[in-house]
Design an enzyme around this catalytic site. Structure first.
Site, PDB file in Angstrom:
ATOM      1  N   LYS A 125      38.257  53.416  38.508  1.00 59.66           N
ATOM      2  CA  LYS A 125      39.606  53.989  38.659  1.00 59.66           C
ATOM      3  C   LYS A 125      40.271  54.163  37.291  1.00 59.66           C
ATOM      4  O   LYS A 125      41.019  55.105  37.073  1.00 59.66           O
ATOM      5  CB  LYS A 125      40.445  53.101  39.573  1.00 59.66           C
ATOM      6  CG  LYS A 125      39.832  53.007  40.970  1.00 59.66           C
ATOM      7  CD  LYS A 125      40.471  51.936  41.805  1.00 59.66           C
ATOM      8  CE  LYS A 125      39.704  51.716  43.101  1.00 59.66           C
ATOM      9  NZ  LYS A 125      38.561  50.796  42.964  1.00 59.66           N
ATOM     10  N   ASP A 143      41.913  43.014  32.657  1.00 58.99           N
ATOM     11  CA  ASP A 143      41.125  42.222  33.603  1.00 58.99           C
ATOM     12  C   ASP A 143      41.066  40.799  33.072  1.00 58.99           C
ATOM     13  O   ASP A 143      41.375  40.542  31.905  1.00 58.99           O
ATOM     14  CB  ASP A 143      39.727  42.797  33.827  1.00 58.99           C
ATOM     15  CG  ASP A 143      39.271  42.541  35.266  1.00 58.99           C
ATOM     16  OD1 ASP A 143      39.246  43.488  36.075  1.00 58.99           O
ATOM     17  OD2 ASP A 143      38.958  41.381  35.592  1.00 58.99           O
ATOM     18  N   ASP A 170      45.269  36.904  32.809  1.00 57.34           N
ATOM     19  CA  ASP A 170      45.604  36.741  34.211  1.00 57.34           C
ATOM     20  C   ASP A 170      46.730  37.745  34.495  1.00 57.34           C
ATOM     21  O   ASP A 170      47.721  37.794  33.757  1.00 57.34           O
ATOM     22  CB  ASP A 170      46.074  35.297  34.442  1.00 57.34           C
ATOM     23  CG  ASP A 170      46.917  35.177  35.683  1.00 57.34           C
ATOM     24  OD1 ASP A 170      46.380  35.443  36.757  1.00 57.34           O
ATOM     25  OD2 ASP A 170      48.102  34.821  35.571  1.00 57.34           O
ATOM     26  N   CYS A 244      39.884  47.294  49.185  1.00 55.60           N
ATOM     27  CA  CYS A 244      38.734  47.845  49.914  1.00 55.60           C
ATOM     28  C   CYS A 244      38.473  46.947  51.127  1.00 55.60           C
ATOM     29  O   CYS A 244      37.339  46.577  51.396  1.00 55.60           O
ATOM     30  CB  CYS A 244      37.515  47.973  49.013  1.00 55.60           C
ATOM     31  SG  CYS A 244      37.048  46.451  48.184  1.00 55.60           S
TER      32      CYS A 244
END
Lengths: 319, 152
Positions: A125, A143, A170, A244
């Site tokens: 993405k 990330d 985080d 998802c």
């Protein structure tokens, strides 16, 4: 031997799909492999040009008018064939399941904007967002783990993403510090870690790994993530929350939580896949009617993986 | 952040080298040099001060993309070649199909050419840089980008 649904998972999916035929269609399709979708990386090549090249080798179609970058290879392929093609090695396309492309389409980032991608790895993405931004503006991709950052950066390099800053933090802590220093973003993608119920076709082990406690724990984390992400959004800015998974605890319940506590509205998202409206009740819970504007993507509706996409707009400054 | 922004003088030197080796004179990016002596280019519109402010808030792993390595004059990265390839007017070396496949497998080529850095091209594809000692073309295709199985 094919994996089977755990009884509680099956019961929950039947509650979401009370029509027997609908559930049977779901149960059939999740035992088949996913189709071969790719996305043209428009930072390096135009869709027309890529299509011309790939058609010399494969039967490739562009299934959605208005989205020429989305392509489908309609033939059986050998293991790793898409990944080892010269055009892939050169970064002309990205192998990405169609439902996962919906988050960036819903986000609709524009060149010149300041965009935050909070849980960015592996970068499908992120690279899609950068392509839509035409490498202009700034994309902050975050990330938490170094091994995931390595995968993210390899994909970003291959796709020629130049307008990015990659951070390793985080996401909750990062948002708190960004908000404290007054950083506000035009658009934020929050594609959160989830139980992955939508990925049964590509990752059948999810049948075995699924666990209701994981769903419940993730739901709490996702609410915390969303609450903090919203504090980094400009007034009038757009946040896309996606997963998802099909679990309402990780989808509509999280959006309901945001609607209760923050000045946000849910916007209707027009996507090139058939979407079902978000559920307004689940077990004993009742959700804000606005969650109907969110989008549930079921595998049997589009011959894809399962997905959930929602788009929020911040109406006024969060105090 | 394991990198520093190029000073105005360093940037000027870099652009001069880019013009000298590749004939490229239009790269409106912000440049950084990492601790691994790699140059990175950032096309975003945050200023260096704003990036430094983010660096105070978060661990920055990377800014922009790998642009070049200051060796053999200036060796452009594999991916940068594809992004700015159309602007390159010097040092281009066209390979045959057979040579291109060998090149993408990561192998050097026994090829007589002018000593120095070359931009490797096959058809419309830019396949990174190579260094020629006059007799042999040395390969810099990154391992993860090489053809591992049958050539396509």
């Amino acid at each position: 031997m094919p994996y089977e649904m755990k009884p509680l998972f099956e019961e929950r999916m039947k509650m979401l799909m009370p029509d027997k035929e609908d559930f049977d269609a779901f149960n059939t399709i999740v035992h088949t492999g996913p189709r071969n979708f790719i996305r043209c990386n428009t930072l390096k090549m135009s869709p027309e040009h890529l299509l011309k090249r790939l058609r010399k080798r494969w039967n490739v179609v562009q299934p959605f008018s208005g989205y020429p970058e989305i392509m489908l290879v309609e033939q059986a392929l050998g293991p790793g064939e898409l990944g080892s093609a010269m055009e892939h090695l050169l970064g002309y396309y990205y192998i990405q399941e169609i439902s996962s492309m919906m988050s960036a389409l819903a986000l609709d980032p524009q060149p010149g904007e300041l965009v935050l991608d909070l849980c960015a790895s592996p970068g499908s993405k992120t690279t899609q967002i950068a392509a839509r931004m035409e490498n202009r503006g700034t994309l902050l991709a975050n990330d938490i783990k170094l091994d995931r950052i390595k995968i993210l950066s390899a994909n970003m390099e291959r796709c020629g993403v130049m307008n990015s800053i990659v951070t390793r933090e985080d996401a909750v802590g990062l948002c708190m510090r960004l908000a404290k220093r007054g950083w506000k973003f035009d658009r934020i993608l929050l594609d959160v870690p989830c139980s992955g119920e939508g990925t049964l076709r590509s990752s059948p082990k999810t049948f075995l790994m699924w666990n209701i406690k994981v769903v419940q724990n993730l739901s709490r984390q996702q609410m915390k993530l969303l609450a903090n992400a919203l504090k980094c959004l400009k007034v009038g800015g757009t946040l896309v929350y996606s997963t998802c998974t099909h679990a309402p605890e990780e989808n509509e319940a999280v959006i309901h939580f945001a609607l209760e506590r923050f000045p946000v509205k849910v916007e209707h998202v027009k996507l090139p896949l058939r979407c079902r409206p978000g559920v307004t009740s689940w077990k004993d819970e009742r959700y804000d009617a606005a969650v109907e504007q969110t989008c549930r993507i079921y595998p049997q509706d589009n011959d894809t993986e399962g997905f959930f996409v929602s788009r929020l707009k911040l109406l006024k400054e969060i105090e | 952040m394991n990198a520093h922004f190029l000073s105005a003088h360093e940037r000027k030197q870099l652009l001069a080298e880019l013009q000298r080796v590749y004939g490229v004179d239009d790269v409106p990016y912000l440049f950084l040099e990492t601790n691994k002596e790699r140059l990175r280019a950032f096309s975003g519109d945050l200023t260096r001060e704003e990036i430094m402010e983010i660096d105070e808030i978060a661990r920055i792993e990377l800014v922009g993309t790998y642009f070049a390595k200051p060796e053999y004059g200036l060796r452009l990265s594999f991916d940068m070649m594809q992004l700015i390839g159309k602007k390159i007017s010097k040092s281009i070396l066209e390979l045959t199909e057979e040579q291109a496949h060998e090149w993408m497998r990561g192998n050097g080529l026994a090829l007589e050419s002018e000593k120095g850095i070359h931009v490797i091209k096959h058809g419309e594809d830019f396949l990174g840089c190579g260094y020629s000692d006059g007799q042999k073309l040395w390969n810099f295709v990154p391992k993860e980008r090489r053809i591992r199985t049958r050539a396509r």
